[in-house]
Design an enzyme around this catalytic site. Structure first.
Site, mmCIF file in Angstrom:
data_model
loop_
_atom_site.group_PDB
_atom_site.id
_atom_site.type_symbol
_atom_site.label_atom_id
_atom_site.label_comp_id
_atom_site.label_asym_id
_atom_site.label_seq_id
_atom_site.Cartn_x
_atom_site.Cartn_y
_atom_site.Cartn_z
ATOM 1 N NE ARG A 87 30.666 28.857 40.167
ATOM 2 C CZ ARG A 87 29.533 29.588 40.922
ATOM 3 N NH1 ARG A 87 29.442 28.392 41.942
ATOM 4 N NH2 ARG A 87 29.134 30.811 41.041
ATOM 5 C CB VAL A 131 31.128 24.087 33.373
ATOM 6 C CG1 VAL A 131 32.246 24.375 34.531
ATOM 7 C CG2 VAL A 131 30.896 25.134 32.258
ATOM 8 C CG HIS A 133 28.317 27.531 29.369
ATOM 9 N ND1 HIS A 133 28.354 29.073 28.403
ATOM 10 C CD2 HIS A 133 28.437 28.171 30.596
ATOM 11 C CE1 HIS A 133 28.505 29.868 28.493
ATOM 12 N NE2 HIS A 133 28.734 29.615 30.395
ATOM 13 C CG ASP A 164 23.287 36.963 28.943
ATOM 14 O OD1 ASP A 164 22.368 36.552 28.486
ATOM 15 O OD2 ASP A 164 24.132 37.406 30.647
ATOM 16 C CG LEU A 319 45.171 37.144 30.354
ATOM 17 C CD1 LEU A 319 44.924 35.536 30.940
ATOM 18 C CD2 LEU A 319 47.034 36.723 28.468
ATOM 19 C CD GLU A 381 29.144 26.714 25.340
ATOM 20 O OE1 GLU A 381 27.693 27.427 25.765
ATOM 21 O OE2 GLU A 381 29.999 27.015 25.996
#
Length: 447
Positions: A87, A131, A133, A164, A319, A381
């Site tokens: 990233r 990634v 995270h 958040d 989606l 995560e």
């Protein structure tokens, strides 16, 4: 309570004891930015910043400058920044070819008298397949936990914000545990390199090292030897997960299975893994009242107004809405009875990025996990599970939920959500094409 799982993890989790006054919940992104800058300026021992990215914009510059100023004022301060390797080396999606944030990091190292190393962690050889995270900033003995990355919108630098959750936990053992993982589980790997120095190796040349790192991370855990398995008082357990059937994903499912009265879930990208959907269905079957808070498609960080040129990434919010509509249609009876409540968050043109769960009046899960197939299989995560058997945090917990619900509206019927026929022409055309070639299912697994 007996577990419904043959190899239950929840009762075996080691945790660090907490006191109620050691937990602070911030109310918004602007307060989060002010708090972060104050903590950096007053740090005396260590600053460990872990985020998906630290962006080159005004808020990002403010954070990076603050880190350099703290290091210059106190050279003994241990300052480390960790971001995702891939990233950091690309520009913003849809913005054309850009050098990425790594060039900015290198310029900062060249021009400052102090040194703030920025490490890039490659979880996979391609960003699409995983990634970094992880969430959580360690500043001295305080852990600042949020799903936010570091840029203008996440930090509410100007007129727009991305909403958040923001928690501060003052706990020496937890801070040590999180720092230990960063130092020994990430930075020590041969796959991890400094992004603020020139002549970066290519991702291709790191392929074997990346595979080794991912393999090690699948078996890695936070060091909780200083903790306890007793569940008698307020405590916090750090959790880590990457890959299929990882411990964090399993604990998430166990938490849903443990709910007896009330379950609240936040996710910005409604695309639940099958295991989560299954446990939600079982919870509804045993009479649990469930609230799920999602962002309106226009509050999604990938949303692009129809007045702007179409990009493939703009189809994502639609989606997610399709997935939400299908879920609502299957559960319309539970919605009608009030057992299932789907809430859509919208506040002007601001965006929604909340994740986490509240289970009965006991557990609170802080996490960056989006509760989607990608989070359950691909990304690295983490989470902090707060166990509150005596209800010591019920008041701030209730206040946080009240603030989250302020900008929500209940979805009464699945027909309230738009269909393909009502979508912008370019979006509908793309989604029809995706459906025709049968890659929709694959997209849901990756996004």
């Amino acid at each position: 309570m007996p577990s419904l799982f043959k190899r239950s993890l929840l009762p075996k989790l080691r945790s660090f004891p907490l006191t109620a006054d050691a937990v602070t919940i911030l109310s918004g992104a602007a307060e989060f930015r002010r708090c972060l800058l104050e903590k950096i300026a007053s740090a005396t021992q260590r600053i460990y910043i872990v985020a998906l990215y630290l962006q080159q914009d005004e808020a990002g510059q403010e954070i990076l400058d603050a880190l350099h100023a703290a290091k210059l004022a106190r050279p003994q301060l241990d300052v480390v920044v960790v971001v995702d390797w891939l990233r950091a080396q690309r520009g913003l999606i849809g913005a054309g070819k850009q050098p990425g944030n790594s060039a900015w990091y290198q310029e900062a190292t060249r021009t400052h008298e102090s040194e703030v190393p920025v490490y890039g962690v490659p979880v996979q050889t391609r960003e699409l397949f995983g990634v970094l995270h992880l969430k959580g900033f360690v500043i001295d003995d305080c852990v600042i936990y949020s799903g936010a990355s570091l840029n203008n919108v996440y930090l509410h630098k100007f007129d727009k914000y991305r909403y958040d959750r923001y928690h501060l936990l003052q706990n020496h053992a937890l801070a040590d545990s999180m720092q230990h993982l960063i130092q020994h589980g990430l930075i020590a790997s041969k796959a991890v390199h400094r992004l603020d120095l020139p002549n970066l190796p290519t991702t291709r040349s790191l392929r074997n090292d990346i595979g080794d790192l991912r393999s090690r991370l699948k078996h890695a855990t936070y060091d909780t030897t200083a903790g306890t398995t007793e569940k008698t008082g307020l405590s916090v357990s750090p959790l880590l997960g990457v890959g299929k059937n990882n411990p964090l994903s399993r604990v998430i499912c166990e938490l849903i299975a443990s709910a007896q009265h009330q379950l609240t879930i936040c996710t910005p990208y409604f695309n639940l893994p099958l295991a989560v959907t299954r446990e939600i269905n079982r919870a509804l079957g045993r009479g649990v009242k469930i609230d799920i808070i999602v962002g309106d498609k226009t509050a999604n960080d990938f949303y692009i107004p129809p007045s702007e040129p179409f990009k493939v990434i703009a189809a994502l919010p639609y989606l997610y809405e399709i997935s939400l509509r299908r879920f609502a249609k299957r559960h319309q009876d539970s919605i009608d009875s009030g057992k299932l409540n789907l809430h859509s968050w919208k506040d002007g043109d601001n965006t929604y990025h909340l994740k986490g769960m509240w289970i009965d009046k006991r557990y609170t899960l802080l996490t960056g996990n989006n509760l989607n197939p990608r989070a359950f299989r691909l990304d690295l995560e983490n989470a902090l599970l707060i166990d509150d058997p005596k209800g010591e945090l019920l008041e701030p917990r209730s206040k946080e939920l009240g603030e989250i619900f302020q900008n929500t509206s209940r979805i009464e019927r699945y027909q309230d959500l738009e269909t393909l026929l009502e979508y912008p022409a370019a979006v509908a055309k793309f989604l029809k094409r995706v459906s025709r070639v049968r890659i929709e299912r694959l997209l849901y697994r990756m996004l």
